[in-house]
Design a protein around this motif. Structure first.
Motif, PDB file in Angstrom:
ATOM      1  N   TYR A  28       0.854  -1.184   0.000  1.00 48.94           N
ATOM      2  CA  TYR A  28       0.000   0.000   0.000  1.00 48.94           C
ATOM      3  C   TYR A  28       0.888   1.231   0.000  1.00 48.94           C
ATOM      4  O   TYR A  28       2.078   1.164   0.306  1.00 48.94           O
ATOM      5  CB  TYR A  28      -0.958   0.008   1.186  1.00 48.94           C
ATOM      6  N   LYS A 282      -9.159   0.370  -0.762  1.00 48.02           N
ATOM      7  CA  LYS A 282      -8.677  -0.722  -1.603  1.00 48.02           C
ATOM      8  C   LYS A 282      -9.761  -1.078  -2.604  1.00 48.02           C
ATOM      9  O   LYS A 282     -10.958  -0.856  -2.366  1.00 48.02           O
ATOM     10  CB  LYS A 282      -8.303  -1.949  -0.775  1.00 48.02           C
ATOM     11  N   GLY A 291      -3.038  -0.834  -2.021  1.00 49.17           N
ATOM     12  CA  GLY A 291      -3.987  -0.035  -1.252  1.00 49.17           C
ATOM     13  C   GLY A 291      -3.510   1.401  -1.125  1.00 49.17           C
ATOM     14  O   GLY A 291      -2.391   1.758  -1.500  1.00 49.17           O
TER      15      GLY A 291
END
Length: 439
Positions: A28, A282, A291
């Motif tokens: 992420y 997400k 993400g």
């Protein structure tokens, strides 16, 4: 049955996703990552962020004072919700404020609005301070509505909405609707197609705000984010429920930041700063797309436009400081308003008649379909409204007693339907029952 099937499907998807991950974690990005803005633009373009310095200072002051007033008056409440057939108390405390007579249902729990000042309604608040709170929040509601219209206009202009029903007329209306907030409606706006007008208005006219409060340091335990390793979660991954399709969700965030809650001094952070609140996003049930974790500071706002709430999931990642938020939404209230449930009651009572001489009550029809419809409405009034109100809705009496009269009216309807259910051919007795007095 549809809800249960949907919950089973979600559990299966989550189980499959976790099995595919094993001990690994998905990547992420935060703003410190070089590719963050490219990821945001390409996969999360319908998330719109407004930093606090773009919001009028006067509005900041009104809203933040409103949050603190609600906390001082103990008006934030933890909800008892049902998840996977089990009852849980939410870690976040909440209060619902919005249109008079509206409700919002999430995780099998119905919340009743503390009504904000509305023309045509006599609303008595328990104190002038609570009145000021509701006034501040409807002011924020109006501001976020205008911002949502502008954002949708920009999205249409850049052709990022994939909905084939979006046409040039809607773009033109977006402009006219934004201008309508500050100047009188010009006759030239009549050229805008009616269906486009209704579409955009329905997707941005917020009818309520769900306010949230949590102090992470007072929590004994916070669930860890399972897919990316983002840390403590205040709210798990989810889609917001019971909203008008493709409507915008707008959020105003206020964290009580102080010297003890300062961000990390490290120049390069691995992942998100745990001291700072974030909203995580997400792509739903996707293990390919990284993400996104967006930091939230005092007075920041964000909008989730169009179908983002449907195609993506979001969570709230806890920082160290207490945080308030006001989440404005266009709730689907087709079955969640007093107007609706009163209409259902009147429909059921059409099968009840009174003998003018004896005043005895009897049923007009004993047809199976008619009796079944009355029973269904009777159950809806009791289990979806009365029991829900007397179990959790009465907490809002700290703010106003506005709901007491309509609830009393619903109880009277319930009593009459109770007589209808027991009377069969003829009802000659008056039964003094109330669902809040039964187990």
């Amino acid at each position: 049955m549809k809800r249960r099937a949907g919950e089973r499907e979600k559990r299966m998807k989550k189980k499959k996703l976790l099995e595919e991950l094993g001990k690994d974690r998905l990547p992420y990005m935060t703003p410190v990552d070089a590719d963050f803005h490219q990821l945001w633009k390409s996969r999360y373009s319908k998330l719109i962020f407004r930093k606090s310095d773009t919001v009028p200072e006067e509005l900041h002051q009104m809203v933040q004072e409103a949050f603190l007033t609600l906390r001082e008056h103990d008006c934030f409440f933890q909800d008892l919700v049902r998840i996977k057939g089990k009852d849980f108390v939410t870690p976040v405390s909440r209060i619902l404020i919005g249109n008079p007579g509206y409700t919002y249902k999430y995780l099998n729990t119905r919340l009743f609005t503390v009504p904000w000042p509305t023309v045509g309604y006599d609303i008595k608040y328990c104190s002038p301070q609570i009145h000021d709170v509701c006034k501040a929040l409807i002011r924020l509601n109006d501001y976020l509505h205008i911002e949502a219209v502008k954002a949708l206009q920009n999205l249409v202009e850049t052709k990022e909405i994939n909905d084939t029903t979006v046409i040039d007329g809607e773009q033109n209306f977006a402009t006219s609707l934004a201008e309508k907030e500050s100047i009188s409606k010009d006759e030239s706006s009549c050229c805008v197609q009616a269906d486009n007008y209704i579409s955009l208005k329905n997707r941005t006219s917020y009818n309520m705000t769900l306010l949230n409060y949590m102090d992470p340091l007072q929590m004994l335990y916070l669930k860890q984010e399972p897919y990316f390793g983002m840390g403590d979660m205040a709210v798990s991954w989810h889609h917001d429920e019971n909203l008008v399709e493709r409507s915008t969700v707008a959020v105003y965030s206020y964290s009580c930041e102080g010297s003890a809650m300062a961000e990390s001094d490290e120049e390069i952070l691995k992942g998100r700063d745990p001291a700072v609140w974030h909203v995580g996003l997400k792509v739903a049930w996707d293990i390919e797309t990284p993400g996104l974790a967006m930091p939230l500071h005092q007075g920041d706002c964000y909008l989730m436009l169009d179908d983002l709430n449907m195609t993506h999931q979001h969570c709230v990642l806890a920082g160290f400081s207490p945080r308030f938020s006001s989440t404005h939404r266009v709730a689907d209230c087709s079955r969640g308003t007093l107007e609706y449930i009163f209409g259902q009651c009147e429909l059921a009572l059409q099968n009840l008649q009174t003998d003018l001489d004896s005043m005895a009550l009897s049923l007009k029809s004993l047809e199976t379909a008619v009796i079944k419809q009355v029973e269904e409405i009777h159950n809806e009034v009791e289990f979806e409204w009365l029991r829900q109100f007397w179990f959790q809705g009465k907490r809002y009496l700290k703010c106003t007693d506005w709901w007491l009269k309509p609830i009393a009216k619903l109880e009277e309807f319930w009593r009459k339907m109770e007589i209808m259910g027991r009377g069969k051919n003829t009802c000659t007795m008056v039964i003094h029952l109330s669902p809040r007095k039964q187990g």
